[in-house]
Design a protein around this motif. Structure first.
Motif, short mmCIF file in Angstrom:
data_model
loop_
_atom_site.label_atom_id
_atom_site.label_comp_id
_atom_site.label_asym_id
_atom_site.label_seq_id
_atom_site.Cartn_x
_atom_site.Cartn_y
_atom_site.Cartn_z
N MET A 1 -37.69 22.47 8.15
CA MET A 1 -39.12 22.13 8.23
C MET A 1 -39.45 21.66 9.64
SD MET A 1 -41.03 19.06 6.15
CE MET A 1 -42.70 18.56 6.54
N ARG A 2 -40.54 22.20 10.20
CA ARG A 2 -40.98 21.77 11.51
C ARG A 2 -42.08 20.73 11.37
NH1 ARG A 2 -39.09 24.67 15.59
NH2 ARG A 2 -40.79 24.01 16.96
N GLY A 3 -42.20 19.86 12.37
CA GLY A 3 -43.16 18.78 12.28
C GLY A 3 -44.56 19.14 12.72
N ALA A 4 -44.75 20.32 13.26
CA ALA A 4 -46.08 20.70 13.73
C ALA A 4 -47.09 20.61 12.60
CB ALA A 4 -46.04 22.12 14.30
N GLY A 5 -48.18 19.90 12.85
CA GLY A 5 -49.22 19.73 11.84
C GLY A 5 -49.00 18.57 10.90
N VAL A 299 -31.81 8.23 12.70
CA VAL A 299 -31.14 9.49 13.01
C VAL A 299 -31.03 10.38 11.77
CG1 VAL A 299 -28.95 10.51 13.76
CG2 VAL A 299 -29.91 8.55 14.99
N VAL A 300 -30.64 9.79 10.65
CA VAL A 300 -30.48 10.57 9.42
C VAL A 300 -31.84 11.06 8.91
CG1 VAL A 300 -29.73 10.48 7.01
CG2 VAL A 300 -28.33 9.44 8.80
N LEU A 301 -32.88 10.25 9.04
CA LEU A 301 -34.21 10.69 8.61
C LEU A 301 -34.66 11.90 9.41
CD1 LEU A 301 -36.78 10.37 6.96
CD2 LEU A 301 -37.58 8.71 8.66
N ALA A 302 -34.46 11.87 10.72
CA ALA A 302 -34.86 13.01 11.55
C ALA A 302 -34.10 14.26 11.13
CB ALA A 302 -34.60 12.70 13.02
N SER A 303 -32.81 14.13 10.87
CA SER A 303 -32.00 15.26 10.43
C SER A 303 -32.47 15.79 9.08
CB SER A 303 -30.52 14.84 10.35
OG SER A 303 -29.72 15.84 9.77
N ALA A 308 -35.08 20.03 5.65
CA ALA A 308 -35.72 20.21 4.34
C ALA A 308 -36.90 21.17 4.42
CB ALA A 308 -36.17 18.86 3.80
N ASP A 309 -37.34 21.62 3.25
CA ASP A 309 -38.50 22.50 3.15
C ASP A 309 -39.81 21.73 3.01
OD1 ASP A 309 -36.95 24.84 3.30
OD2 ASP A 309 -36.57 24.80 1.14
N SER A 310 -39.70 20.44 2.67
CA SER A 310 -40.91 19.63 2.49
C SER A 310 -40.56 18.17 2.75
CB SER A 310 -41.44 19.77 1.06
OG SER A 310 -40.52 19.19 0.13
N VAL A 311 -41.60 17.36 2.95
CA VAL A 311 -41.39 15.92 3.14
C VAL A 311 -40.71 15.33 1.91
CG1 VAL A 311 -42.55 13.69 3.34
CG2 VAL A 311 -43.25 15.59 4.80
N ALA A 312 -41.14 15.71 0.72
CA ALA A 312 -40.55 15.16 -0.51
C ALA A 312 -39.06 15.47 -0.58
CB ALA A 312 -41.28 15.72 -1.73
N ASP A 313 -38.69 16.71 -0.27
CA ASP A 313 -37.27 17.07 -0.29
C ASP A 313 -36.49 16.27 0.75
OD1 ASP A 313 -37.72 18.91 -2.28
OD2 ASP A 313 -37.72 20.66 -0.94
N ALA A 314 -37.10 16.06 1.91
CA ALA A 314 -36.44 15.32 2.98
C ALA A 314 -36.17 13.88 2.59
CB ALA A 314 -37.29 15.37 4.25
N LEU A 315 -37.13 13.25 1.93
CA LEU A 315 -36.95 11.85 1.55
C LEU A 315 -35.86 11.70 0.49
CD1 LEU A 315 -40.56 10.36 1.59
CD2 LEU A 315 -39.00 10.90 3.46
N PRO A 365 -15.36 2.52 6.49
CA PRO A 365 -16.23 3.68 6.30
C PRO A 365 -17.27 3.86 7.41
CG PRO A 365 -15.99 2.46 4.25
CD PRO A 365 -15.42 1.60 5.34
N LEU A 366 -17.55 2.79 8.17
CA LEU A 366 -18.58 2.87 9.18
C LEU A 366 -18.11 3.53 10.47
CD1 LEU A 366 -20.24 -0.65 8.74
CD2 LEU A 366 -20.70 1.48 7.51
N PHE A 367 -16.79 3.77 10.56
CA PHE A 367 -16.27 4.48 11.73
C PHE A 367 -16.69 5.94 11.69
CE2 PHE A 367 -12.52 1.34 11.45
CZ PHE A 367 -13.28 0.35 12.05
N ALA A 368 -16.89 6.50 10.51
CA ALA A 368 -17.33 7.89 10.36
C ALA A 368 -18.82 8.00 10.67
CB ALA A 368 -17.05 8.38 8.94
N GLN A 369 -19.25 9.21 11.03
CA GLN A 369 -20.65 9.45 11.27
C GLN A 369 -21.47 9.21 10.01
OE1 GLN A 369 -22.31 10.20 14.00
NE2 GLN A 369 -20.76 10.85 15.47
N PRO A 370 -22.70 8.71 10.15
CA PRO A 370 -23.52 8.44 8.94
C PRO A 370 -23.98 9.73 8.27
CG PRO A 370 -24.82 8.11 10.92
CD PRO A 370 -23.41 8.34 11.38
#
Length: 370
Positions: A1-5, A299-303, A308-315, A365-370
């Motif tokens: 999903m792109r953020g344009a718009g 960082v994880v939210l941006a990823s 995702a295909d939609s904001v709902a799916d992303a959350l 566990p925090l040594f690994a990437q989130p």
């Protein structure tokens, strides 16, 4: 999903909010930021960032302005209240390959993050007073009577989140039975060591935050602010406690006091409204993970939004990915608080024999990437 718009409102201009701005700046959305404070503050005490926090600063391209004003901490030392050493940790080695541990004045961290996000459109002295979901959008009324509509509202406004109060049935933070005092004193030791003295259910902590300053933290247990806390602290703990307390005799303008609190929610999202950082999952400060979890959230939210295909799916994807990690931190803070409440003789024995092993397992566990 792109953020344009896509129109995004970030509520909160602290660590979580500014990190989210930095994380989303290349996504393409239109981003507004509101912050209830009237402007950047020059006050505050100190903050300690563990290796997983500085790793995220790297990802966000914010590490350099922070590193320029920070002290790199290479060792953590634990002792009892009489000053008898229990165990040391080489934190530089522990976090090698992840990131350095650093400390700095909280106001300088905020200033560095502001510099890092450049011309982010922050509207100071403003906050929402009403959030109304209308289809896939949120209608927002602000305290200056203006209104606007957004595709995503992100509550990055801390433990006492306005967004959580408005959109999450008024769910409040809960007290941990810890009343904490924080202040800044002159630095008296050149060695870059994080140092704690443990009493029963109480801790006194010092961290150098600049060439001239030390951040002091005292957890006074469940007792609210009282007149005699300084005398009691000075009488029951060994140096450098008395020296650090003298700073308050000369100038107590840096003193901040209040209860430690945590936030535990069944969900961080209500439609297109999302909580991040302390607004979603604040914990006891004993693992120094508040800023780290906020930076990781960004960082994880941006990823998640990009994939995702939609904001709902992303959350949904964001929360599924973040829950195990923040739950781990919550459980470890509870274990640490419980351990400090043991009878001193038993606690000292356990800490001398198992302290280093326990410390490493807390952060594993925090040594690994989130």
């Amino acid at each position: 999903m792109r953020g344009a718009g896509v129109r995004v409102l970030i509520v909160g201009g602290g660590v979580a909010g500014l990190a989210t701005v930095a994380a989303l700046r290349e996504w393409g959305a239109t981003i507004d930021v509101v912050e209830r404070a009237s402007g950047p503050t020059g006050s505050g005490t100190g903050i300690y960032l563990t290796g997983n926090a500085t790793r995220m600063l790297d990802v966000l391209r914010l590490r350099e302005p922070v590193a320029d004003v920070a002290v790199e901490i290479t060792r953590q030392r634990s002792a009892n209240q009489r000053g008898r050493r229990l165990f040391d940790i080489d934190v530089a080695a522990l976090w090698r390959g992840v990131g350095p541990c650093v400390s700095l004045p909280r106001a300088q961290l905020h200033r560095a993050l502001l510099d890092g996000v450049g011309d982010a459109p922050i509207r100071w002295g403003r906050q929402p007073v009403a959030l109304l979901q209308e289809g896939g959008q949120v209608a927002v009324e602000f305290d200056d009577t203006s209104t606007d509509r957004y595709d995503l509202v992100i509550g990055a406004d801390g433990v006492h989140s306005t967004v959580r109060r408005l959109a999450f049935d008024g769910q409040a933070a809960r007290d941990l039975g810890q009343y904490a005092y924080r202040w800044v004193a002159p630095r008296i030791d050149d060695e870059p060591v994080w140092s704690v003295q443990l009493g029963r259910g109480r801790q006194f902590l010092t961290i150098p935050i600049s060439a001239e300053q030390t951040y002091c933290y005292y957890n006074d247990g469940p007792v609210a602010e009282r007149q005699g806390w300084r005398d009691e602290l000075g009488a029951t703990y060994s140096e450098p406690v008395a020296t650090m307390l003298k700073a308050l005799d000369y100038d107590d303008s840096t003193l901040h006091a209040g209860p430690n609190q945590e936030v535990v929610l069944d969900s961080w999202a209500r439609g297109p409204v999302l909580l991040v950082g302390d607004a979603a999952h604040a914990t006891s400060p004993n693992m120094a993970q508040g800023a780290a979890m906020a930076l990781e959230d960004a960082v994880v939210l941006a990823s998640s939004l990009a994939a995702a295909d939609s904001v709902a799916d992303a959350l949904r994807a964001f929360e599924a990915r973040r829950r195990p990690r923040t739950n781990w931190v919550l459980s470890q803070t509870h274990r640490r608080d419980k351990a400090t409440g043991l009878p001193p003789a038993l606690r000292d024995l356990v800490m001398r024999r198992l302290g280093e092993q326990m410390f490493r397992s807390n952060y594993g566990p925090l040594f690994a990437q989130p």
